[in-house]
Design a protein around this motif. Structure first.
Motif, PDB file in Angstrom:
ATOM      1  N   ALA A 268      23.578   2.565  52.764  1.00 61.33           N
ATOM      2  CA  ALA A 268      22.890   2.073  51.566  1.00 61.33           C
ATOM      3  C   ALA A 268      23.041   0.564  51.419  1.00 61.33           C
ATOM      4  N   TYR A 269      23.579  -0.097  52.474  1.00 59.17           N
ATOM      5  CA  TYR A 269      23.865  -1.518  52.358  1.00 59.17           C
ATOM      6  C   TYR A 269      22.567  -2.333  52.382  1.00 59.17           C
ATOM      7  N   SER A 270      22.465  -3.260  51.474  1.00 56.97           N
ATOM      8  CA  SER A 270      21.324  -4.169  51.409  1.00 56.97           C
ATOM      9  C   SER A 270      21.821  -5.531  50.977  1.00 56.97           C
ATOM     10  N   MET A 271      21.535  -6.564  51.773  1.00 57.29           N
ATOM     11  CA  MET A 271      22.023  -7.898  51.437  1.00 57.29           C
ATOM     12  C   MET A 271      21.392  -8.397  50.138  1.00 57.29           C
ATOM     13  N   GLY A 272      20.132  -8.020  49.886  1.00 53.90           N
ATOM     14  CA  GLY A 272      19.497  -8.425  48.641  1.00 53.90           C
ATOM     15  C   GLY A 272      20.205  -7.834  47.433  1.00 53.90           C
ATOM     16  N   LEU A 273      20.517  -6.526  47.501  1.00 51.73           N
ATOM     17  CA  LEU A 273      21.244  -5.875  46.413  1.00 51.73           C
ATOM     18  C   LEU A 273      22.654  -6.431  46.310  1.00 51.73           C
ATOM     19  N   ASN A 274      23.268  -6.727  47.453  1.00 50.87           N
ATOM     20  CA  ASN A 274      24.610  -7.317  47.478  1.00 50.87           C
ATOM     21  C   ASN A 274      24.628  -8.629  46.713  1.00 50.87           C
ATOM     22  N   LYS A 275      23.635  -9.480  46.975  1.00 51.42           N
ATOM     23  CA  LYS A 275      23.574 -10.780  46.288  1.00 51.42           C
ATOM     24  C   LYS A 275      23.349 -10.601  44.790  1.00 51.42           C
ATOM     25  N   LEU A 276      22.495  -9.649  44.432  1.00 56.71           N
ATOM     26  CA  LEU A 276      22.193  -9.410  43.016  1.00 56.71           C
ATOM     27  C   LEU A 276      23.439  -8.964  42.258  1.00 56.71           C
ATOM     28  N   LEU A 277      24.172  -7.984  42.811  1.00 56.85           N
ATOM     29  CA  LEU A 277      25.377  -7.483  42.160  1.00 56.85           C
ATOM     30  C   LEU A 277      26.471  -8.544  42.114  1.00 56.85           C
ATOM     31  N   THR A 278      26.554  -9.347  43.190  1.00 55.62           N
ATOM     32  CA  THR A 278      27.565 -10.403  43.229  1.00 55.62           C
ATOM     33  C   THR A 278      27.279 -11.467  42.182  1.00 55.62           C
ATOM     34  N   VAL A 279      26.005 -11.782  41.980  1.00 53.65           N
ATOM     35  CA  VAL A 279      25.617 -12.735  40.936  1.00 53.65           C
ATOM     36  C   VAL A 279      26.103 -12.250  39.574  1.00 53.65           C
ATOM     37  N   VAL A 280      25.996 -10.936  39.343  1.00 55.23           N
ATOM     38  CA  VAL A 280      26.384 -10.386  38.042  1.00 55.23           C
ATOM     39  C   VAL A 280      27.861 -10.626  37.766  1.00 55.23           C
ATOM     40  N   TYR A 281      28.738 -10.261  38.727  1.00 53.77           N
ATOM     41  CA  TYR A 281      30.154 -10.375  38.397  1.00 53.77           C
ATOM     42  C   TYR A 281      30.745 -11.756  38.660  1.00 53.77           C
ATOM     43  N   ILE A 282      29.995 -12.626  39.354  1.00 49.24           N
ATOM     44  CA  ILE A 282      30.488 -13.996  39.512  1.00 49.24           C
ATOM     45  C   ILE A 282      30.033 -14.878  38.358  1.00 49.24           C
ATOM     46  N   THR A 283      28.817 -14.658  37.861  1.00 49.82           N
ATOM     47  CA  THR A 283      28.277 -15.539  36.822  1.00 49.82           C
ATOM     48  C   THR A 283      28.153 -14.860  35.461  1.00 49.82           C
ATOM     49  N   ALA A 284      27.617 -13.637  35.436  1.00 47.33           N
ATOM     50  CA  ALA A 284      27.360 -12.989  34.145  1.00 47.33           C
ATOM     51  C   ALA A 284      28.645 -12.607  33.431  1.00 47.33           C
ATOM     52  N   ILE A 285      29.618 -12.057  34.169  1.00 44.38           N
ATOM     53  CA  ILE A 285      30.856 -11.617  33.517  1.00 44.38           C
ATOM     54  C   ILE A 285      31.640 -12.795  32.941  1.00 44.38           C
ATOM     55  N   PRO A 286      31.837 -13.902  33.679  1.00 44.68           N
ATOM     56  CA  PRO A 286      32.502 -15.058  33.047  1.00 44.68           C
ATOM     57  C   PRO A 286      31.739 -15.608  31.845  1.00 44.68           C
ATOM     58  N   LEU A 287      30.403 -15.460  31.862  1.00 50.20           N
ATOM     59  CA  LEU A 287      29.604 -15.903  30.726  1.00 50.20           C
ATOM     60  C   LEU A 287      29.753 -14.954  29.541  1.00 50.20           C
ATOM     61  N   LEU A 288      29.777 -13.661  29.814  1.00 48.05           N
ATOM     62  CA  LEU A 288      29.836 -12.661  28.748  1.00 48.05           C
ATOM     63  C   LEU A 288      31.240 -12.481  28.180  1.00 48.05           C
ATOM     64  N   ASN A 289      32.260 -12.786  28.984  1.00 45.99           N
ATOM     65  CA  ASN A 289      33.639 -12.579  28.547  1.00 45.99           C
ATOM     66  C   ASN A 289      33.951 -13.240  27.199  1.00 45.99           C
ATOM     67  N   PRO A 290      33.638 -14.536  27.011  1.00 39.08           N
ATOM     68  CA  PRO A 290      33.905 -15.148  25.698  1.00 39.08           C
ATOM     69  C   PRO A 290      33.101 -14.504  24.572  1.00 39.08           C
ATOM     70  N   LEU A 291      31.845 -14.126  24.867  1.00 42.05           N
ATOM     71  CA  LEU A 291      31.005 -13.501  23.847  1.00 42.05           C
ATOM     72  C   LEU A 291      31.561 -12.140  23.446  1.00 42.05           C
ATOM     73  N   ILE A 292      31.961 -11.345  24.445  1.00 36.85           N
ATOM     74  CA  ILE A 292      32.481 -10.004  24.174  1.00 36.85           C
ATOM     75  C   ILE A 292      33.724 -10.067  23.291  1.00 36.85           C
ATOM     76  N   TYR A 293      34.654 -10.962  23.653  1.00 38.05           N
ATOM     77  CA  TYR A 293      35.905 -11.027  22.903  1.00 38.05           C
ATOM     78  C   TYR A 293      35.733 -11.689  21.540  1.00 38.05           C
ATOM     79  N   SER A 294      34.876 -12.711  21.467  1.00 38.90           N
ATOM     80  CA  SER A 294      34.714 -13.406  20.190  1.00 38.90           C
ATOM     81  C   SER A 294      33.917 -12.575  19.185  1.00 38.90           C
ATOM     82  N   LEU A 295      32.995 -11.726  19.677  1.00 40.76           N
ATOM     83  CA  LEU A 295      32.178 -10.931  18.775  1.00 40.76           C
ATOM     84  C   LEU A 295      32.844  -9.616  18.388  1.00 40.76           C
ATOM     85  N   ARG A 296      33.664  -9.058  19.281  1.00 40.59           N
ATOM     86  CA  ARG A 296      34.235  -7.737  19.042  1.00 40.59           C
ATOM     87  C   ARG A 296      35.678  -7.772  18.561  1.00 40.59           C
TER      88      ARG A 296
END
Length: 317
Positions: A268-296
Motif C-alpha cells: 500500500a506504499y505510495s510516495m505521494g500519500l507518504n508526503k501528504l501524511l508527513t506534511v500533516v504531522y510535521i507542519t499541522a500538528i505543531p501548528l494545532l498544538n498551541p490551538l488545542i491546548y489554549s482552547l481546551r
C-alpha cells in the motif's frame, strides 16, 4: 535526473530534494502556505512556553511537560520546513550528503522523543485522575525531570543505528529524493546496497520506540476512562475529561499520521500519500498544538487572556 558521482562509498556527495515538483505552477503558493504555517507554529509554541514560564499558577507537572512538547514542536518544523522553503522559492534543491544525514537524524530524534514525551504526559494525566490525592507526591519535580530526560535521551539514541546504516549504504541508482526532506523511506528506495539490514533494524525499533510508548499510552487512557465513567456526577465527569482531552487530541493526531506513514504494508506504499501524511504531522500538528491546548485548557486559556489584557492596558496608557 541528477548526475550520480562515484567519488566515495556512498556513490553521491549531494542529494537533490524534489519537494513538490509535481506541482510546478503552485511553487509560490506552496511557499506562502508553508511559510505562514512555519511562522504561526513557531510563534504559537513560543507563546505557550512564555505564558507558562511567566505565570506561577501554571508551574505544575502538566505544563512542564507542555513546555517540552512546545519546544519539540518548534524543533520539528525548524528541522524540515526552512529547507523546503528554499526548495520552493529559490529552487535550491541540493543538500550535501552530511547535511542530509544530519537532517534525517534530527527528524527521527524529534519523532522518537515525541512518542515518549506524549507517554509521560499520559502517565501524568493517569495519576491526576486515578490517584488525585497523591498526585503531588507521585508526580513530583524529580519524577518530571526523570521522565523528560529519559524521553530526550531515547530520542537522541534511537536514530543512531538507522542513520549509521543508511550513511554507509551505496546510493548508485539516483541522487534525487522524491520527498521534501531527507526522509528515511525515500532514501531507502535509492539504495543499491539492499535494505534487509535497515528493515531488520526497523522491525526491532518499531516495537521499542513506537508500539511500546503507544501501548503504555493506551493502557493509561483505559484506566483514565474507566475512572471517569465511575464518577457519579455528569458535571464532574466532564471536568475530569477536560483535563486530558487536549493531550488525547494531540495523541490521536500524532499516532494516526506517523503510523499511517511507517506502519502501512509495503503493497500500500505510495510516495505521494507518504508526503501528504508527513506534511500533516510535521507542519499541522505543531501548528494545532498551541490551538488545542489554549482552547481546551481553561487554566492556560485564562492565563493567555490575562496576558492579552495586560498588554492592552499597557498600550492604552
Amino acid at each position: 535526473m541528477g548526475e550520480v558521482e562515484k567519488t566515495n562509498h556512498t556513490g553521491v556527495t549531494e542529494f537533490i530534494i524534489l519537494g513538490f515538483s509535481e506541482f510546478p505552477e503552485m511553487q509560490l503558493f506552496l511557499f506562502c502556505v508553508f511559510l505562514l504555517i512555519y511562522l504561526l507554529s513557531v510563534m504559537g509554541n513560543l507563546l505557550i512556553i512564555s505564558t507558562v514560564c511567566a505565570d506561577p499558577h501554571l508551574h505544575s507537572p502538566m505544563f512542564f511537560f507542555l513546555i517540552n512538547l512546545s519546544f519539540l514542536e518548534i524543533c520539528y518544523v525548524s528541522v524540515t520546513v526552512p529547507k523546503l522553503l528554499s526548495v520552493l522559492i529559490a529552487q535550491n534543491k541540493t543538500i550535501s550528503f552530511i547535511q542530509c544525514m544530519i537532517q534525517m537524524y534530527l527528524f527521527l530524534l524529534c519523532t522518537s522523543t515525541e512518542f515518549y514525551l506524549l507517554t509521560a504526559m499520559a502517565y501524568d494525566r493517569y495519576v491526576a485522575i486515578c490517584n488525585p490525592l497523591r498526585y503531588t507526591v507521585i508526580v513530583n519535580k524529580n519524577v518530571c525531570l526523570i521522565l523528560v530526560t529519559v524521553s530526550w535521551m531515547i530520542g537522541f539514541l534511537a536514530p543512531v543505528l538507522n542513520v549509521t546504516v543508511i550513511s554507509q549504504s551505496s546510493f548508485c541508482r539516483s541522487n534525487e529524493i522524491n520527498h521534501f526532506f531527507c526522509d528515511m523511506t525515500a532514501l531507502m528506495t535509492l539504495s543499491c546496497s539492499g535494505t534487509s539490514v535497515i528493515q531488520t533494524i526497523n522491525y526491532i525499533d518499531g516495537p521499542l520506540f513506537g508500539f511500546t510508548p503507544f501501548t503504555l499510552t493506551i493502557i493509561s487512557y483505559v484506566y483514565i476512562i474507566t475512572a471517569i465513567l465511575k464518577i457519579g456526577s455528569a458535571k464532574e465527569r466532564q471536568k475530569a475529561f477536560s483535563t486530558c482531552s487536549s493531550h488525547l487530541t494531540v495523541v490521536l493526531l500524532f499516532y494516526g499520521t506517523t503510523f499511517g506513514v511507517y506502519v502501512r504494508p509495503q503493497s500500500a506504499y505510495s510516495m505521494g500519500l507518504n508526503k501528504l501524511l508527513t506534511v500533516v504531522y510535521i507542519t499541522a500538528i505543531p501548528l494545532l498544538n498551541p490551538l488545542i491546548y489554549s482552547l481546551r485548557n481553561k487554566e492556560l486559556k485564562g492565563s493567555l487572556w490575562k496576558a492579552k489584557n495586560r498588554k492592552l492596558f499597557f498600550f492604552q496608557n
